[in-house]
Design a protein around this motif. Structure first.
Motif, PDB file in Angstrom:
ATOM      1  N   VAL A  60      -3.907   0.095  -2.019  1.00 16.24           N
ATOM      2  CA  VAL A  60      -3.018  -1.407  -3.591  1.00 16.24           C
ATOM      3  C   VAL A  60      -1.325  -0.911  -3.511  1.00 16.24           C
ATOM      4  N   GLY A  61      -1.095  -1.356  -1.923  1.00 14.42           N
ATOM      5  CA  GLY A  61       0.942  -1.954  -2.609  1.00 14.42           C
ATOM      6  C   GLY A  61       1.608  -3.516  -3.285  1.00 14.42           C
ATOM      7  N   LYS A  62       2.648  -2.711  -3.596  1.00  9.07           N
ATOM      8  CA  LYS A  62       3.124  -3.888  -5.000  1.00  9.07           C
ATOM      9  C   LYS A  62       2.905  -5.187  -4.966  1.00  9.07           C
ATOM     10  N   ILE A  81      -2.578   3.746  -4.466  1.00  7.05           N
ATOM     11  CA  ILE A  81      -1.582   2.996  -4.649  1.00  7.05           C
ATOM     12  C   ILE A  81      -0.739   3.309  -4.958  1.00  7.05           C
ATOM     13  N   SER A  82      -0.151   2.656  -4.629  1.00  5.55           N
ATOM     14  CA  SER A  82       1.613   2.981  -4.584  1.00  5.55           C
ATOM     15  C   SER A  82       2.175   2.236  -6.736  1.00  5.55           C
ATOM     16  N   ILE A 105       3.558   2.693   0.254  1.00  2.18           N
ATOM     17  CA  ILE A 105       2.405   2.598   1.025  1.00  2.18           C
ATOM     18  C   ILE A 105       3.451   2.864   2.190  1.00  2.18           C
ATOM     19  N   GLN A 106       2.846   3.802   3.018  1.00  8.16           N
ATOM     20  CA  GLN A 106       3.491   4.184   5.089  1.00  8.16           C
ATOM     21  C   GLN A 106       3.103   2.646   5.570  1.00  8.16           C
ATOM     22  N   ASN A 107       3.896   2.744   6.439  1.00  7.27           N
ATOM     23  CA  ASN A 107       3.349   1.877   7.824  1.00  7.27           C
ATOM     24  C   ASN A 107       1.847   2.860   8.499  1.00  7.27           C
ATOM     25  N   GLY A 112       7.177   5.463   7.988  1.00  6.64           N
ATOM     26  CA  GLY A 112       7.993   5.250   7.209  1.00  6.64           C
ATOM     27  C   GLY A 112       7.470   4.002   6.152  1.00  6.64           C
ATOM     28  N   TRP A 113       8.266   2.490   5.686  1.00  4.17           N
ATOM     29  CA  TRP A 113       7.528   2.638   4.994  1.00  4.17           C
ATOM     30  C   TRP A 113       6.504   1.668   5.295  1.00  4.17           C
TER      31      TRP A 113
END
Length: 151
Positions: A60-62, A81-82, A105-107, A112-113
Motif C-alpha cells: 500500500v502506497g499513498k 506500507i509507505s 514504495i519502490q518500483n 527507485g521510487w
C-alpha cells in the motif's frame, strides 16, 4: 470482522498470490491486477463494494491509500506500507495492520521510487491524488482498452 476471518483473508492473499483480497460482508473477492488498477476500477465503477470493507493487500502506497479512503473502507492489512500511506490512512481514522513500514514504495526493479508513489508524494488532498491516479492510468492504458474494460 473477527480476528480469525482477518487471518483467513491474509492467508488467502498469499496462498492465491493475489494483489489484494477484499471482504464486504459475506462477499469476498480476490484481485490480481498490478498497482492500483483494481482499487481504481472499484472506486470508479463499484464504490458501494468498498464502503465498510476489510482489505488485505500486499503493498500500500499513498495512491492506494487515497483510493481506500475515497472508497470508505473500514480497515486494512498490508505486508508493506509507505510512511505517507500510513499517515493518510491514520488521518482518515482507518485502522491499519502491517508487517513492514518503508519510507516509500519502490518500483518493480527496486531501482527507485514507484512512479505513482513519487507523483503523489507531495499531494495531500484525496481529490488531488485521485486526479494524479486517473491521469497516470489513462496514460498507461490505451483508449479502446479503457472503453471496453468496464462491465
Amino acid at each position: 470482522m473477527n480476528k480469525e476471518n482477518k487471518q483467513e483473508l491474509i492467508k488467502r492473499l498469499h496462498a492465491e498470490k493475489c494483489s489484494c483480497v477484499i471482504a464486504q460482508g459475506e462477499d469476498t473477492r480476490t484481485f490480481h491486477k498490478k498497482g492500483v488498477n483494481d482499487l481504481y476500477e472499484l472506486v470508479c465503477h463499484h464504490p458501494a463494494y468498498l464502503k465498510g470493507a476489510y482489505i488485505a493487500d500486499k503493498v500500500v502506497g499513498k495512491a492506494a491509500a487515497a483510493l481506500m479512503v475515497m472508497g470508505g473502507i473500514k480497515e486494512v492489512y498490508t505486508d508493506t506500507i509507505s510512511l505517507s500511506a500510513l499517515t493518510l490512512l491514520r488521518k482518515a481514522h482507518i485502522p491499519v495492520d502491517f508487517e513492514c513500514l518503508v519510507p516509500y514504495i519502490q518500483n518493480p526493479d527496486k531501482t527507485g521510487w514507484c512512479p505513482l508513489e513519487e507523483k503523489c508524494y507531495h499531494e495531500d488532498s484525496i481529490g488531488g491524488i485521485f486526479y494524479i491516479i486517473r491521469n497516470f492510468i489513462n496514460k498507461q492504458t490505451p483508449f479502446f482498452k479503457r472503453l471496453f474494460a468496464w462491465k
